[in-house]
Design a protein around this motif. Structure first.
Motif, PDB file in Angstrom:
ATOM      1  N   VAL A 115       0.853  -1.295  -0.042  1.00 20.97           N
ATOM      2  CA  VAL A 115       0.021  -0.018   0.086  1.00 20.97           C
ATOM      3  C   VAL A 115       0.911   1.224  -0.201  1.00 20.97           C
ATOM      4  N   PRO A 116       1.777   1.453   0.852  1.00 19.27           N
ATOM      5  CA  PRO A 116       2.694   2.680   0.918  1.00 19.27           C
ATOM      6  C   PRO A 116       3.470   2.625  -0.275  1.00 19.27           C
ATOM      7  N   LEU A 132       1.385   3.742  -3.318  1.00 17.73           N
ATOM      8  CA  LEU A 132       0.848   5.024  -2.940  1.00 17.73           C
ATOM      9  C   LEU A 132       2.078   6.009  -3.268  1.00 17.73           C
ATOM     10  N   ALA A 133       3.242   5.419  -2.834  1.00 18.70           N
ATOM     11  CA  ALA A 133       4.529   6.663  -3.204  1.00 18.70           C
ATOM     12  C   ALA A 133       4.833   6.566  -4.793  1.00 18.70           C
ATOM     13  N   THR A 140      -2.818   0.260  -5.600  1.00 18.12           N
ATOM     14  CA  THR A 140      -3.020   1.105  -4.407  1.00 18.12           C
ATOM     15  C   THR A 140      -4.353   0.732  -4.011  1.00 18.12           C
TER      16      THR A 140
END
Length: 96
Positions: free
Chosen positions: A35-36, A39-40, A74
């Protein structure tokens, strides 16, 4: 000879698609990692897309597709994280 073979925690019954167990801890770890990460990547591609000119390589259209693709990944990873968390909560005995 019986079809039931005791492998692992559960006895094989031949109905695995209906009663199969997924490794929730592994899915939780993967979701918490991706997820991170996605997202990044979405943010990086969106910033790059905003700064891209028509003659650049990759083109703004390609960067747009990369941004959308990372955003979709994401969302998929976040939904999986929510599903796994809910299943883990349901599996716990009451009062724990």
């Amino acid at each position: 000879m019986s079809d039931r073979k005791g492998r692992g925690r559960h006895v094989r019954t031949g109905t695995e698609p209906v009663t199969a167990y997924s490794d929730l801890r592994l899915r939780l770890i993967l979701s918490l990692v991706f997820v991170p990460l996605f997202l990044a990547a979405t943010v990086v591609f969106a910033i790059w897309w905003a700064a891209a000119d028509a003659g650049d390589t990759p083109s703004p259209a390609q960067l747009g597709w990369l941004t959308v693709g990372c955003a979709v990944l994401t969302v998929i990873a976040a939904v999986d994280l929510l599903v796994v968390a809910r299943r883990i909560r349901r599996r716990r005995p009451p009062g724990v």
